[in-house]
Design a protein around this motif. Structure first.
Motif, PDB file in Angstrom:
ATOM      1  N   GLY A 226      12.780 -30.379  56.764  1.00 47.75           N
ATOM      2  CA  GLY A 226      13.236 -28.990  56.644  1.00 47.75           C
ATOM      3  C   GLY A 226      14.665 -28.882  56.145  1.00 47.75           C
ATOM      4  N   PRO A 227      15.611 -29.506  56.856  1.00 45.69           N
ATOM      5  CA  PRO A 227      17.010 -29.392  56.421  1.00 45.69           C
ATOM      6  C   PRO A 227      17.282 -30.012  55.047  1.00 45.69           C
ATOM      7  CG  PRO A 227      16.902 -30.156  58.686  1.00 45.69           C
ATOM      8  CD  PRO A 227      15.497 -30.154  58.158  1.00 45.69           C
ATOM      9  N   ILE A 228      16.759 -31.201  54.818  1.00 48.59           N
ATOM     10  CA  ILE A 228      17.064 -31.890  53.552  1.00 48.59           C
ATOM     11  C   ILE A 228      16.466 -31.144  52.365  1.00 48.59           C
ATOM     12  CG2 ILE A 228      16.649 -33.995  52.204  1.00 48.59           C
ATOM     13  CD1 ILE A 228      16.991 -35.566  54.864  1.00 48.59           C
ATOM     14  N   THR A 229      15.218 -30.713  52.470  1.00 44.73           N
ATOM     15  CA  THR A 229      14.617 -30.002  51.339  1.00 44.73           C
ATOM     16  C   THR A 229      15.257 -28.634  51.137  1.00 44.73           C
ATOM     17  OG1 THR A 229      12.751 -29.237  52.703  1.00 44.73           O
ATOM     18  CG2 THR A 229      12.412 -31.238  51.382  1.00 44.73           C
ATOM     19  N   HIS A 230      15.674 -27.993  52.223  1.00 42.42           N
ATOM     20  CA  HIS A 230      16.399 -26.720  52.108  1.00 42.42           C
ATOM     21  C   HIS A 230      17.618 -26.902  51.205  1.00 42.42           C
ATOM     22  CE1 HIS A 230      18.598 -23.088  53.271  1.00 42.42           C
ATOM     23  NE2 HIS A 230      19.622 -23.867  53.570  1.00 42.42           N
ATOM     24  N   TYR A 231      18.416 -27.914  51.497  1.00 39.74           N
ATOM     25  CA  TYR A 231      19.625 -28.154  50.708  1.00 39.74           C
ATOM     26  C   TYR A 231      19.311 -28.729  49.331  1.00 39.74           C
ATOM     27  CZ  TYR A 231      22.420 -26.931  54.726  1.00 39.74           C
ATOM     28  OH  TYR A 231      22.991 -26.231  55.755  1.00 39.74           O
ATOM     29  N   PHE A 232      18.296 -29.584  49.243  1.00 43.31           N
ATOM     30  CA  PHE A 232      17.954 -30.165  47.942  1.00 43.31           C
ATOM     31  C   PHE A 232      17.527 -29.089  46.950  1.00 43.31           C
ATOM     32  CE2 PHE A 232      14.696 -31.649  44.981  1.00 43.31           C
ATOM     33  CZ  PHE A 232      15.482 -32.491  44.211  1.00 43.31           C
ATOM     34  N   TYR A 233      16.626 -28.193  47.359  1.00 39.88           N
ATOM     35  CA  TYR A 233      16.168 -27.149  46.439  1.00 39.88           C
ATOM     36  C   TYR A 233      17.317 -26.238  46.017  1.00 39.88           C
ATOM     37  CZ  TYR A 233      11.301 -28.466  47.320  1.00 39.88           C
ATOM     38  OH  TYR A 233      10.117 -29.146  47.404  1.00 39.88           O
ATOM     39  N   GLY A 234      18.203 -25.922  46.948  1.00 33.74           N
ATOM     40  CA  GLY A 234      19.370 -25.113  46.597  1.00 33.74           C
ATOM     41  C   GLY A 234      20.296 -25.833  45.631  1.00 33.74           C
ATOM     42  N   LEU A 235      20.532 -27.113  45.877  1.00 34.91           N
ATOM     43  CA  LEU A 235      21.390 -27.910  45.008  1.00 34.91           C
ATOM     44  C   LEU A 235      20.781 -28.046  43.608  1.00 34.91           C
ATOM     45  CD1 LEU A 235      23.895 -29.770  44.702  1.00 34.91           C
ATOM     46  CD2 LEU A 235      22.408 -31.664  45.417  1.00 34.91           C
ATOM     47  N   ALA A 236      19.479 -28.339  43.545  1.00 31.03           N
ATOM     48  CA  ALA A 236      18.806 -28.467  42.245  1.00 31.03           C
ATOM     49  C   ALA A 236      18.911 -27.170  41.455  1.00 31.03           C
ATOM     50  CB  ALA A 236      17.344 -28.862  42.447  1.00 31.03           C
ATOM     51  N   GLU A 237      18.826 -26.049  42.155  1.00 34.31           N
ATOM     52  CA  GLU A 237      18.940 -24.737  41.509  1.00 34.31           C
ATOM     53  C   GLU A 237      20.360 -24.509  40.987  1.00 34.31           C
ATOM     54  OE1 GLU A 237      16.929 -21.172  40.436  1.00 34.31           O
ATOM     55  OE2 GLU A 237      16.098 -22.884  41.497  1.00 34.31           O
ATOM     56  N   LYS A 238      21.361 -24.956  41.730  1.00 33.14           N
ATOM     57  CA  LYS A 238      22.759 -24.793  41.293  1.00 33.14           C
ATOM     58  C   LYS A 238      23.096 -25.721  40.130  1.00 33.14           C
ATOM     59  CE  LYS A 238      24.710 -23.107  45.564  1.00 33.14           C
ATOM     60  NZ  LYS A 238      25.341 -23.445  46.822  1.00 33.14           N
ATOM     61  N   ILE A 239      22.642 -26.961  40.219  1.00 34.69           N
ATOM     62  CA  ILE A 239      22.935 -27.927  39.156  1.00 34.69           C
ATOM     63  C   ILE A 239      22.230 -27.544  37.860  1.00 34.69           C
ATOM     64  CG2 ILE A 239      22.639 -30.321  38.411  1.00 34.69           C
ATOM     65  CD1 ILE A 239      22.872 -31.151  41.344  1.00 34.69           C
ATOM     66  N   PHE A 240      20.975 -27.108  37.986  1.00 35.90           N
ATOM     67  CA  PHE A 240      20.167 -26.749  36.820  1.00 35.90           C
ATOM     68  C   PHE A 240      19.646 -25.318  36.970  1.00 35.90           C
ATOM     69  CE2 PHE A 240      19.335 -31.406  37.486  1.00 35.90           C
ATOM     70  CZ  PHE A 240      20.149 -31.851  36.464  1.00 35.90           C
TER      71      PHE A 240
END
Length: 182
Positions: free
Chosen positions: A72-86
């Motif tokens: 839950g926590p890791i994918t929450h941040y990963f999806y947000g980060l992927a959206e910011k980077i790309f």
């Protein structure tokens, strides 16, 4: 009638995610992760016809804890980060997010899964290392086959707030597979 019920549930989920995104996504992941070993148990029992087979509750607990504290926590941040980077405005944003997920995130997260769940199930570090060496590559290849189309859909069509939920839905079957292979 069913579509109204689903829409109502999605609206309630969205409202909860807006208020407490981290907690809701962690609880969603934990719930789905915990169902994976049960699904595996029923599939194995049906296939083998073994009524004496027991559910391994230690595995269920390990999956729930991993879902809550890691998925839950890791994918929450990963999806947000992927959206910011790309961001969506960037050319080939979906492809770039997909490559980040499949080449970088996936192998690291799968390794984390194997290590944490096996240790939570009571295996020693040496036993865990042996399992990783035996099963990691085949599981990673299977992950790429199963999750790549799912992540294309997730990155291209699913709004950011629902990506963990969508991945959790796909993960129900995946977790049953992992329960059998971990």
């Amino acid at each position: 009638k069913m579509s109204e019920i689903l829409l109502s549930l999605l609206l309630k989920y969205n409202s909860a995610v807006q208020r407490r995104p981290f907690l809701v996504k962690s609880l969603t992941s934990a719930t789905i992760a915990g169902l994976g070993p049960f699904l595996n148990y029923y599939i194995q029992r049906y296939r083998k016809g073994n009524a004496a087979q027991k559910i391994v509750y230690r595995k269920v607990i390990a999956f729930i804890l991993f879902g809550f504290f890691f998925t839950g926590p890791i994918t929450h941040y990963f999806y947000g980060l992927a959206e910011k980077i790309f961001p969506a405005s960037q050319s080939y944003a979906v492809l770039k997010r997909l490559l980040l997920d499949r080449i970088v995130f996936c192998p690291l997260f799968l390794l984390l899964f194997f290590v944490v769940t096996n240790l939570l199930e009571g295996r020693t570090p040496k036993e865990t290392e042996k399992i990783v060496k035996q099963k990691f590559v085949d599981t990673l290849i299977t992950n790429w086959k199963v999750w790549t189309p799912a992540q294309v859909i997730n990155f291209k069509y699913v709004p950011l707030n629902f990506r963990v939920l969508f991945a959790s839905a796909v993960a129900l079957g995946w977790n049953a597979y992992l329960a059998a292979s971990s």
